[in-house]
Write a protein that holds these residues in place. Structure first.
Motif, PDB file in Angstrom:
ATOM      1  N   LYS A  14       4.374  -5.462   4.727  1.00  0.00           N
ATOM      2  CA  LYS A  14       3.954  -4.452   3.742  1.00  0.00           C
ATOM      3  C   LYS A  14       2.586  -4.826   3.183  1.00  0.00           C
ATOM      4  N   PRO A  15       1.633  -3.884   3.193  1.00  0.00           N
ATOM      5  CA  PRO A  15       0.304  -4.222   2.666  1.00  0.00           C
ATOM      6  C   PRO A  15       0.329  -4.366   1.150  1.00  0.00           C
ATOM      7  N   THR A  16      -0.453  -5.294   0.650  1.00  0.00           N
ATOM      8  CA  THR A  16      -0.616  -5.386  -0.800  1.00  0.00           C
ATOM      9  C   THR A  16      -1.968  -4.799  -1.205  1.00  0.00           C
ATOM     10  N   GLY A  17      -2.942  -4.877  -0.314  1.00  0.00           N
ATOM     11  CA  GLY A  17      -4.242  -4.234  -0.544  1.00  0.00           C
ATOM     12  C   GLY A  17      -4.397  -3.083   0.430  1.00  0.00           C
ATOM     13  N   LYS A  18      -5.567  -3.003   1.048  1.00  0.00           N
ATOM     14  CA  LYS A  18      -5.816  -1.907   1.994  1.00  0.00           C
ATOM     15  C   LYS A  18      -5.004  -2.078   3.270  1.00  0.00           C
ATOM     16  N   LEU A  19      -4.564  -0.968   3.823  1.00  0.00           N
ATOM     17  CA  LEU A  19      -3.809  -0.985   5.072  1.00  0.00           C
ATOM     18  C   LEU A  19      -4.731  -1.391   6.230  1.00  0.00           C
ATOM     19  N   MET A  20      -4.248  -2.324   7.071  1.00  0.00           N
ATOM     20  CA  MET A  20      -5.052  -2.826   8.194  1.00  0.00           C
ATOM     21  C   MET A  20      -4.220  -2.735   9.476  1.00  0.00           C
ATOM     22  N   TRP A  55       4.749   5.594   1.121  1.00  0.00           N
ATOM     23  CA  TRP A  55       6.124   5.114   1.386  1.00  0.00           C
ATOM     24  C   TRP A  55       6.184   3.595   1.495  1.00  0.00           C
ATOM     25  N   MET A  56       5.042   2.960   1.781  1.00  0.00           N
ATOM     26  CA  MET A  56       5.029   1.486   1.885  1.00  0.00           C
ATOM     27  C   MET A  56       5.021   0.846   0.501  1.00  0.00           C
ATOM     28  N   GLN A  57       4.656   1.632  -0.527  1.00  0.00           N
ATOM     29  CA  GLN A  57       4.562   1.076  -1.890  1.00  0.00           C
ATOM     30  C   GLN A  57       5.923   0.985  -2.561  1.00  0.00           C
ATOM     31  N   ASP A 250      -3.707   3.623  -1.282  1.00  0.00           N
ATOM     32  CA  ASP A 250      -4.118   2.536  -0.390  1.00  0.00           C
ATOM     33  C   ASP A 250      -4.842   1.440  -1.167  1.00  0.00           C
ATOM     34  N   GLY A 251      -4.088   0.554  -1.783  1.00  0.00           N
ATOM     35  CA  GLY A 251      -4.700  -0.546  -2.518  1.00  0.00           C
ATOM     36  C   GLY A 251      -4.152  -0.626  -3.921  1.00  0.00           C
ATOM     37  N   ALA A 252      -4.815  -1.436  -4.731  1.00  0.00           N
ATOM     38  CA  ALA A 252      -4.331  -1.641  -6.100  1.00  0.00           C
ATOM     39  C   ALA A 252      -4.534  -0.369  -6.914  1.00  0.00           C
ATOM     40  N   PRO A 253      -3.595  -0.031  -7.816  1.00  0.00           N
ATOM     41  CA  PRO A 253      -3.770   1.152  -8.650  1.00  0.00           C
ATOM     42  C   PRO A 253      -4.974   1.003  -9.578  1.00  0.00           C
ATOM     43  N   SER A 254      -5.581   2.130  -9.981  1.00  0.00           N
ATOM     44  CA  SER A 254      -6.769   2.056 -10.836  1.00  0.00           C
ATOM     45  C   SER A 254      -6.378   1.480 -12.204  1.00  0.00           C
ATOM     46  N   PRO A 255      -7.331   0.827 -12.899  1.00  0.00           N
ATOM     47  CA  PRO A 255      -7.001   0.135 -14.141  1.00  0.00           C
ATOM     48  C   PRO A 255      -6.558   1.078 -15.270  1.00  0.00           C
ATOM     49  N   HIS A 256      -6.949   2.327 -15.219  1.00  0.00           N
ATOM     50  CA  HIS A 256      -6.500   3.272 -16.246  1.00  0.00           C
ATOM     51  C   HIS A 256      -6.094   4.575 -15.582  1.00  0.00           C
ATOM     52  N   GLY A 257      -5.253   5.336 -16.258  1.00  0.00           N
ATOM     53  CA  GLY A 257      -4.876   6.649 -15.730  1.00  0.00           C
ATOM     54  C   GLY A 257      -5.966   7.636 -16.092  1.00  0.00           C
ATOM     55  N   PRO A 258      -5.874   8.888 -15.670  1.00  0.00           N
ATOM     56  CA  PRO A 258      -6.895   9.858 -16.057  1.00  0.00           C
ATOM     57  C   PRO A 258      -6.959   9.971 -17.579  1.00  0.00           C
ATOM     58  N   ARG A 259      -8.167   9.782 -18.149  1.00  0.00           N
ATOM     59  CA  ARG A 259      -8.315   9.922 -19.607  1.00  0.00           C
ATOM     60  C   ARG A 259      -8.253  11.397 -19.959  1.00  0.00           C
ATOM     61  N   GLY A 260      -7.861  11.687 -21.186  1.00  0.00           N
ATOM     62  CA  GLY A 260      -7.792  13.086 -21.634  1.00  0.00           C
ATOM     63  C   GLY A 260      -6.368  13.610 -21.681  1.00  0.00           C
ATOM     64  N   LEU A 261      -5.427  12.799 -21.221  1.00  0.00           N
ATOM     65  CA  LEU A 261      -4.015  13.191 -21.258  1.00  0.00           C
ATOM     66  C   LEU A 261      -3.349  12.524 -22.463  1.00  0.00           C
ATOM     67  N   PRO A 262      -2.535  13.161 -23.236  1.00  0.00           N
ATOM     68  CA  PRO A 262      -2.155  14.567 -23.104  1.00  0.00           C
ATOM     69  C   PRO A 262      -3.007  15.506 -23.948  1.00  0.00           C
ATOM     70  N   GLY A 263      -4.032  14.965 -24.643  1.00  0.00           N
ATOM     71  CA  GLY A 263      -4.794  15.798 -25.583  1.00  0.00           C
ATOM     72  C   GLY A 263      -5.292  17.099 -24.975  1.00  0.00           C
ATOM     73  N   LEU A 264      -5.906  17.011 -23.795  1.00  0.00           N
ATOM     74  CA  LEU A 264      -6.477  18.225 -23.200  1.00  0.00           C
ATOM     75  C   LEU A 264      -5.396  19.222 -22.777  1.00  0.00           C
ATOM     76  N   LEU A 317      -3.836   6.462  11.076  1.00  0.00           N
ATOM     77  CA  LEU A 317      -3.457   6.549   9.655  1.00  0.00           C
ATOM     78  C   LEU A 317      -4.513   5.886   8.769  1.00  0.00           C
ATOM     79  N   ILE A 318      -4.980   4.725   9.203  1.00  0.00           N
ATOM     80  CA  ILE A 318      -6.012   4.013   8.420  1.00  0.00           C
ATOM     81  C   ILE A 318      -7.259   4.910   8.301  1.00  0.00           C
ATOM     82  N   GLY A 319      -7.602   5.559   9.394  1.00  0.00           N
ATOM     83  CA  GLY A 319      -8.766   6.459   9.393  1.00  0.00           C
ATOM     84  C   GLY A 319      -8.563   7.662   8.493  1.00  0.00           C
ATOM     85  N   LEU A 320      -7.355   8.186   8.475  1.00  0.00           N
ATOM     86  CA  LEU A 320      -7.071   9.336   7.594  1.00  0.00           C
ATOM     87  C   LEU A 320      -7.258   8.952   6.129  1.00  0.00           C
TER      88      LEU A 320
END
Ligand SMILES: NC(=O)c1ccc[n+]([C@@H]2O[C@H](COP(=O)([O-])OP(=O)(O)OC[C@H]3O[C@@H](n4cnc5c(N)ncnc54)[C@H](OP(=O)(O)O)[C@@H]3O)[C@@H](O)[C@H]2O)c1
Length: 333
Positions: A14-20, A55-57, A250-264, A317-320
């Motif tokens: 199972k990949p922990t970073g980018k799929l290779m 599905w690998m996550q 594909d890789g580590a999740p971003s450090p923050h979620g989309p800002r502006g939720l739920p205010g907007l 798949l990696i290319g996609l």
């Protein structure tokens, strides 16, 4: 391969970073014998989906793919032996065959697909991609004539169909995709009104220029920064159809979620709704009839990206995930 072999691609690790490529391994086994109630399928085309990586996550709407098992994936397959009264030799079906030449599976959940040319359309426009675009846009996005519809991963399999259906419904359509070539293709070939290259560095401004009056419907295939750029540009009472989050797969999740939720969401009275295409299968026939009529009248163009050879499935798949594909990517086995 020997004539009696079943080539299988395993998820070796199972990949922990980018799929290779070395996360996969090819093995050869015996062709399975169907048991009572089962059919033996010869896989003809494997569907490449961004979700394969998700599905690998871990478990999603299906269980996670585990290391050292045959990589899961949808396939268009031909029945080559049958111990099920529901299916005959020569029938074509779609199911989770996995990445392999042959699969023995229970016949009771399979539906014989109509014979049509080209057969690959059963995986693209009349398969999961077309149905996801159709129901996600029309049932969740609820576009009205004159609305501005924005779609991300717009040159991909789902996105390219979403934009074209929105045009058919009389909307102004803006696609977001990676690179100038893809953006030019969306406007010159698929009839999008505008396209924004999110890799160009000024996404928020470019989106503002492409949709100056704001966004009524955002069809979100990617989540992350692109969702964050769209949120403040939504019009009051806009709808966000959450289809997927390919920027997070594909890789580590971003450090923050989309800002502006739920205010907007509150201030703009937005509706943000996720969906899974299988929720709509009771209305599949209606969707297929509409898609068929749009394709046959030339109003909807089908773009397929077919790679040859089972052994190339991991790289496909990696290319996609890296944005190589235009339209529906699949592997001819
Ligand atoms: N809800 C459902 O029932 C359902 C069903 C099917 C698919 N989906 C979802 O629909 C989405 C599209 O899936 P697909 O299988 O049809 O794949 P696809 O759109 O054919 O291919 C994925 C595309 O995503 C883009 N991409 C990759 N990384 C990105 C990033 N960080 N930011 C923005 N774009 C990125 C790439 O295009 P660029 O060159 O533009 O970057 C790539 O071509 C996925 O989120 C998938 O999970 C949902």
């Amino acid at each position: 391969m020997s004539a009696n072999a079943n080539r299988q691609i395993l998820l070796a690790e199972k990949p922990t970073g980018k799929l290779m490529p070395d996360h996969f391994r090819m093995v050869e086994g015996a062709i399975p014998e169907p048991k009572d109630g089962e059919v033996l399928l010869r896989v003809r085309y494997i569907s490449l989906d961004a979700a394969n990586r998700a599905w690998m996550q871990g478990a999603t709407y299906r269980s996670a793919v585990e290391a050292n098992s045959v990589m899961a994936g949808g396939g268009l397959a031909e029945v080559v032996a049958t111990k099920s009264p529901r299916l005959a030799v020569g029938d074509i079906v779609f199911c989770d065959t996995g990445w392999q030449d042959y699969a023995a599976v229970p016949g009771k959940h399979l539906t014989k697909l109509p014979k049509l040319e080209p057969t690959t359309h059963l995986l693209s426009i009349y398969g999961v991609a077309g149905l996801t675009a159709y129901f996600g846009l029309l049932d969740i996005g609820k576009p009205k004539t004159g609305d501005t519809v924005v779609v991300s991963a717009a040159a991909g399999s789902v996105g390219s169909i979403v934009g074209q259906i929105a045009k058919i419904k009389g909307c102004r359509v803006v696609g977001i995709a990676g690179g100038k070539e893809k953006c030019d293709w969306l406007t010159s070939e698929l009839g999008f009104d505008a396209a924004v290259d999110y890799k160009d560095g000024a996404l928020f401004k470019a989106l503002k220029a492409a949709a100056p009056d704001g966004i009524d419907v955002y069809f979100d295939n990617v989540g992350g920064d692109i969702l964050e750029a769209c949120l403040p540009q939504m019009k009051n009472h806009g709808r966000i159809a959450c289809c997927g989050a390919v920027s997070q797969y594909d890789g580590a999740p971003s450090p923050h979620g989309p800002r502006g939720l739920p205010g907007l969401i509150v201030v703009k009275r937005l509706i943000m709704q996720g969906f899974i295409v299988t929720d709509f299968m009771d209305r599949r026939d209606q969707a297929i009839a509409d898609l068929l009529s749009w394709v046959s009248s030339g109003r909807l163009k089908v773009q397929e990206d077919i790679i040859d050879g089972l052994e190339n499935t991991p790289r496909a798949l990696i290319g996609l995930l890296a944005g190589e594909n235009r339209g529906k990517r699949m592997v001819k086995v």
